[in-house]
Motif scaffolding. Structure first.
Motif, PDB file in Angstrom:
ATOM      1  N   VAL A  13       0.841  -1.207   0.000  1.00  0.00           N
ATOM      2  CA  VAL A  13       0.000   0.000   0.000  1.00  0.00           C
ATOM      3  C   VAL A  13       0.868   1.247   0.000  1.00  0.00           C
ATOM      4  CG1 VAL A  13      -2.195  -0.736   0.938  1.00  0.00           C
ATOM      5  CG2 VAL A  13      -0.307  -0.269   2.495  1.00  0.00           C
ATOM      6  N   SER A  14       0.365   2.270  -0.679  1.00  0.00           N
ATOM      7  CA  SER A  14       1.099   3.531  -0.717  1.00  0.00           C
ATOM      8  C   SER A  14       0.201   4.656  -0.208  1.00  0.00           C
ATOM      9  CB  SER A  14       1.579   3.790  -2.139  1.00  0.00           C
ATOM     10  OG  SER A  14       2.333   4.982  -2.189  1.00  0.00           O
ATOM     11  N   ASN A  15       0.327   5.844  -0.830  1.00  0.00           N
ATOM     12  CA  ASN A  15      -0.400   7.014  -0.321  1.00  0.00           C
ATOM     13  C   ASN A  15      -1.912   6.938  -0.547  1.00  0.00           C
ATOM     14  OD1 ASN A  15       1.941   8.070   0.486  1.00  0.00           O
ATOM     15  ND2 ASN A  15       1.877   9.890  -0.809  1.00  0.00           N
ATOM     16  N   GLY A  16      -2.619   7.525   0.389  1.00  0.00           N
ATOM     17  CA  GLY A  16      -4.068   7.574   0.283  1.00  0.00           C
ATOM     18  C   GLY A  16      -4.622   8.672   1.163  1.00  0.00           C
ATOM     19  N   ILE A  17      -5.934   8.750   1.230  1.00  0.00           N
ATOM     20  CA  ILE A  17      -6.572   9.722   2.122  1.00  0.00           C
ATOM     21  C   ILE A  17      -6.887   8.993   3.416  1.00  0.00           C
ATOM     22  CG2 ILE A  17      -8.551  11.256   2.478  1.00  0.00           C
ATOM     23  CD1 ILE A  17      -8.909  11.311  -0.576  1.00  0.00           C
ATOM     24  N   ILE A  18      -6.458   9.567   4.518  1.00  0.00           N
ATOM     25  CA  ILE A  18      -6.786   8.971   5.803  1.00  0.00           C
ATOM     26  C   ILE A  18      -7.794   9.872   6.523  1.00  0.00           C
ATOM     27  CG2 ILE A  18      -4.511   7.887   5.968  1.00  0.00           C
ATOM     28  CD1 ILE A  18      -3.995   9.905   8.344  1.00  0.00           C
ATOM     29  N   ALA A  19      -8.579   9.256   7.395  1.00  0.00           N
ATOM     30  CA  ALA A  19      -9.591  10.020   8.129  1.00  0.00           C
ATOM     31  C   ALA A  19      -9.615   9.579   9.579  1.00  0.00           C
ATOM     32  CB  ALA A  19     -10.956   9.807   7.494  1.00  0.00           C
ATOM     33  N   ASN A  20     -10.120  10.458  10.419  1.00  0.00           N
ATOM     34  CA  ASN A  20     -10.306  10.119  11.828  1.00  0.00           C
ATOM     35  C   ASN A  20     -11.564   9.255  11.956  1.00  0.00           C
ATOM     36  OD1 ASN A  20     -11.689  10.748  14.523  1.00  0.00           O
ATOM     37  ND2 ASN A  20      -9.594  11.419  14.861  1.00  0.00           N
ATOM     38  N   GLU A  21     -11.490   8.224  12.791  1.00  0.00           N
ATOM     39  CA  GLU A  21     -12.623   7.293  12.945  1.00  0.00           C
ATOM     40  C   GLU A  21     -13.895   8.009  13.396  1.00  0.00           C
ATOM     41  OE1 GLU A  21     -11.504   4.178  15.597  1.00  0.00           O
ATOM     42  OE2 GLU A  21     -10.567   3.003  14.002  1.00  0.00           O
ATOM     43  N   THR A  22     -13.760   8.968  14.287  1.00  0.00           N
ATOM     44  CA  THR A  22     -14.943   9.676  14.787  1.00  0.00           C
ATOM     45  C   THR A  22     -15.620  10.440  13.653  1.00  0.00           C
ATOM     46  OG1 THR A  22     -13.707   9.951  16.816  1.00  0.00           O
ATOM     47  CG2 THR A  22     -15.731  11.199  16.645  1.00  0.00           C
ATOM     48  N   VAL A  23     -14.812  11.037  12.779  1.00  0.00           N
ATOM     49  CA  VAL A  23     -15.383  11.760  11.633  1.00  0.00           C
ATOM     50  C   VAL A  23     -16.170  10.777  10.763  1.00  0.00           C
ATOM     51  CG1 VAL A  23     -14.796  13.014   9.504  1.00  0.00           C
ATOM     52  CG2 VAL A  23     -13.574  13.517  11.622  1.00  0.00           C
ATOM     53  N   LEU A  24     -15.617   9.585  10.567  1.00  0.00           N
ATOM     54  CA  LEU A  24     -16.292   8.588   9.724  1.00  0.00           C
ATOM     55  C   LEU A  24     -17.610   8.138  10.352  1.00  0.00           C
ATOM     56  CD1 LEU A  24     -13.255   6.422   8.542  1.00  0.00           C
ATOM     57  CD2 LEU A  24     -14.341   8.344   7.379  1.00  0.00           C
ATOM     58  N   GLU A  25     -17.649   8.067  11.673  1.00  0.00           N
ATOM     59  CA  GLU A  25     -18.885   7.659  12.362  1.00  0.00           C
ATOM     60  C   GLU A  25     -19.913   8.775  12.385  1.00  0.00           C
ATOM     61  OE1 GLU A  25     -17.747   6.339  16.257  1.00  0.00           O
ATOM     62  OE2 GLU A  25     -16.488   4.763  15.379  1.00  0.00           O
ATOM     63  N   GLU A  26     -19.427   9.987  12.694  1.00  0.00           N
ATOM     64  CA  GLU A  26     -20.374  11.087  12.901  1.00  0.00           C
ATOM     65  C   GLU A  26     -20.699  11.875  11.641  1.00  0.00           C
ATOM     66  OE1 GLU A  26     -18.713  13.400  16.063  1.00  0.00           O
ATOM     67  OE2 GLU A  26     -19.051  11.809  17.546  1.00  0.00           O
ATOM     68  N   ARG A  27     -19.760  11.919  10.700  1.00  0.00           N
ATOM     69  CA  ARG A  27     -20.005  12.704   9.482  1.00  0.00           C
ATOM     70  C   ARG A  27     -19.625  11.902   8.234  1.00  0.00           C
ATOM     71  NH1 ARG A  27     -17.579  18.606  10.196  1.00  0.00           N
ATOM     72  NH2 ARG A  27     -19.145  19.088   8.629  1.00  0.00           N
ATOM     73  N   PRO A  28     -20.258  10.738   8.057  1.00  0.00           N
ATOM     74  CA  PRO A  28     -19.891   9.905   6.897  1.00  0.00           C
ATOM     75  C   PRO A  28     -20.124  10.620   5.566  1.00  0.00           C
ATOM     76  CG  PRO A  28     -21.902   9.083   7.937  1.00  0.00           C
ATOM     77  CD  PRO A  28     -21.346  10.118   8.849  1.00  0.00           C
ATOM     78  N   GLU A  29     -21.138  11.503   5.539  1.00  0.00           N
ATOM     79  CA  GLU A  29     -21.433  12.208   4.284  1.00  0.00           C
ATOM     80  C   GLU A  29     -20.296  13.148   3.882  1.00  0.00           C
ATOM     81  OE1 GLU A  29     -23.397  11.731   1.804  1.00  0.00           O
ATOM     82  OE2 GLU A  29     -23.977   9.987   3.002  1.00  0.00           O
ATOM     83  N   LEU A  30     -19.674  13.734   4.905  1.00  0.00           N
ATOM     84  CA  LEU A  30     -18.541  14.630   4.621  1.00  0.00           C
ATOM     85  C   LEU A  30     -17.393  13.820   4.007  1.00  0.00           C
ATOM     86  CD1 LEU A  30     -17.168  17.434   4.901  1.00  0.00           C
ATOM     87  CD2 LEU A  30     -16.311  16.669   7.118  1.00  0.00           C
TER      88      LEU A  30
END
Lengths: 252, 325
Positions: B215-232
């Motif tokens: 695996v190489s570069n990608g977009i990472i996100a905070n888990e809380t953001v994924l739970e609370e703001r999946p649409e974002l």
């Protein structure tokens, strides 16, 4: 041990204990995870594991070698050049602008170039250290040599002192307090120089440990690295201060 | 009484006017400003991001994007601590971060192939990776993508740690290679080899991606953001992938857009254009942005064998394809 000495140790222990308690308090009350702010216990445990494996000492030895090498080289060149500048207005007019200009270039900008020119081994790190200690020692040498009063010079000349006698019996003792002041600053700066060099390219040294801690999100390791550098700088400063006391006993 | 009624009438009229204002034209929602740690300086390799901003793909999703050219590890920390929602980071950084309990997850695999390679100048007697045995190999660090790539390549060819003299040279691989201080160097396949080519040097290159999928570069996100703001998260990925698609279809146009973001591009135009063309190859894939579970497993195994990772982590939480369109 005298009462005064004991009370000084007591104060140091007390201030350290308060610092550790405050640190623990901030971690506990703030509920910070280890990767943001590790507890004193986590850092001590990390320190313990590095001490037990012998890894910390191995890294300290490497950095110490770079610091001492750089300090020796930087002091030697800065003292010689400082002496020349103190005595030769022509040399000062010719070289001073370049020396001052060189100080406006951050060491972090020069370090990668030194690695390219001199390789990734000990030499490039020694040179980074030497560059960083050079200026304070040079300035203090110039100030120290120029601080010798005209009367004393005239007296030495009247006594028909040779050039070497003038240097060893008058200028060196007169410039030594200022020179040692510069060396104290240089000794602590050399620690920074070694770390900058190790940050550019290294696989050992305390700077490498710091870099490793940052790259692996091992914040307790970063704290251990910082603490080790602080202790190293304190010891170096203390050593120069001790040398100062021994060499300048004649002043008392 | 009359006076009071008059006041009431005035207030009522004002209220009705205000209500009328709202119903007649609904105000545009304020865009969400997102600061994105890029992990590197402004560069043509970020072309898809610049394209997505310039073509308004982020604006369409109600996002105002700010580029933050800070270090990769700082970006991961900021996302892990919840200070920022997203960052650009490599898969190995996500694995390391999760091992230290940072709640970060890769939601888009931007690079579909691992862009690390080993190069040696021609005439050094190195023609195959196995020829590296007994040679001095320069490497930027003993961690990070370059080291993982090297370990994977060496392992594929049965090269043990002692078979090669590995020398940490920082990011001065080319200087060390051309000066003959090292016999080969671990580099980014989309960068240093392009520079060697531009300098007219003949070289051999061993691509890690041809041996093993990592695996190489990608977009990472905070888990809380994924739970609370999946649409974002979905909107963010959608906008980026549109920029990526456009860059793949029109590299020339993407390069023109890069001029607004990358200083000094004109002075080094040919080399920079070559870097973009070389990099584009690493983004192409059957499904843009999709993470390959096998690549994650391979990366984790290499990191374990290199002792960068002390214990295995739950890889299912390290990446997800759930937010892809």
């Amino acid at each position: 041990m005298s009462r005064r000495h004991l009370s000084r140790i007591g104060l140091a222990v007390l201030s350290l204990s308060v610092f550790l308690l405050l640190w623990q308090g901030v971690v506990s009350l703030g509920g910070y995870p280890t990767f943001i702010l590790p507890s004193p216990r986590a850092v001590v445990e990390r320190l313990g594991s590095l001490l037990m494996s012998g890894a910390l000492w191995r890294h300290v030895q490497v950095t110490l070698k770079e610091i001492l090498g750089g300090l020796a080289l930087g002091t030697f060149v800065a003292t010689l050049l400082g002496y020349l500048l103190a005595h030769s207005p022509v040399a000062e007019r010719l070289l001073a602008p370049y020396i001052v200009a060189s100080q406006s270039v951050p060491t972090v900008a020069i370090a990668p170039l030194l690695v390219i020119w001199f390789g990734t081994g000990l030499l490039s790190k020694v040179l980074v250290c030497a560059l960083i200690v050079f200026f304070p020692i040079l300035v203090n040498t110039v100030v120290g040599v120029r601080s010798v009063s005209r009367d004393l010079r005239d007296l030495m000349r009247t006594l028909q002192a040779s050039r070497w006698q003038m240097i060893w019996m008058l200028e060196v003792p007169a410039a030594l307090p200022t020179l040692l002041g510069g060396l104290k600053v240089g000794a602590t700066l050399a620690v920074i120089g070694a770390v900058v060099g190790e940050f550019v390219a290294s696989d050992r040294g305390v700077g490498y440990l710091l870099k490793q801690g940052q790259q692996l999100y091992d914040t307790p390791l970063v704290f251990v690295g910082i603490g080790t550098l602080v202790v190293m700088a304190q010891i170096l400063y203390g050593t120069v201060a001790l040398a100062e006391r021994l060499l300048l006993r004649w002043q008392d | 009484m009359k006076k009071e009624m008059l006041w009431l009438a005035v207030l009522l009229a004002m209220g009705l006017t205000a209500c009328g204002g709202i119903s007649e034209s609904s105000p545009t929602p304020k865009p969400t400003t997102i600061r994105l740690p890029m992990g590197f300086v402004a560069d043509v390799q970020f072309a898809p991001w610049y394209v997505a901003v310039e073509k308004g793909y982020f604006a369409e999703e109600g996002i105002e994007l700010e580029f933050d050219y800070s270090w990769e590890t700082d970006g991961v920390r900021l996302v892990g601590s919840g200070e920022l929602p997203f960052a650009i980071a490599s898969g190995d950084q996500v694995i390391l971060a999760r091992a230290q309990e940072l709640p970060v997850t890769t939601i888009t695999s931007w690079f579909q192939r691992f862009p690390v390679s080993v190069v040696a100048l021609e005439g050094n007697g190195i023609e195959e990776p196995i020829d590296l045995a007994g040679q001095k190999v320069g490497i930027p660090e003993t961690f990070g993508a370059s080291y993982i790539g090297w370990r994977a390549l060496a392992s594929e060819y049965g090269l043990e740690e002692d078979d090669v003299e590995l020398e940490v040279v920082g990011y001065t691989q080319l200087a060390n290679l051309t000066e003959g201080r090292v016999d080969a160097a671990v580099v980014y396949a989309n960068n240093e080899p392009v520079q060697l080519k531009q300098a007219g040097r003949d070289f051999v290159q061993f691509l890690v991606a041809e041996e093993v999928s990592l695996v190489s570069n990608g977009i990472i996100a905070n888990e809380t953001v994924l739970e609370e703001r999946p649409e974002l998260a979905r909107a963010f990925v959608r906008a980026f992938l549109k920029g990526l698609q456009d860059t793949l279809e029109d590299p020339e146009g993407a390069f023109e857009i890069c001029r607004q973001y990358v200083e000094g591009l004109e002075e080094n135009e040919d080399a920079q254009r070559a870097v973009l063309d070389a990099t584009i190859d690493y983004w192409r894939g059957e499904q843009l942005g999709e993470s390959d579970p096998q690549a994650w497993r391979n990366t984790s195994e290499v990191m374990r064998s290199a002792e960068l990772l002390q214990e295995s982590i739950d890889l299912e939480k390290a990446f997800t394809n759930e937010f892809l369109p």
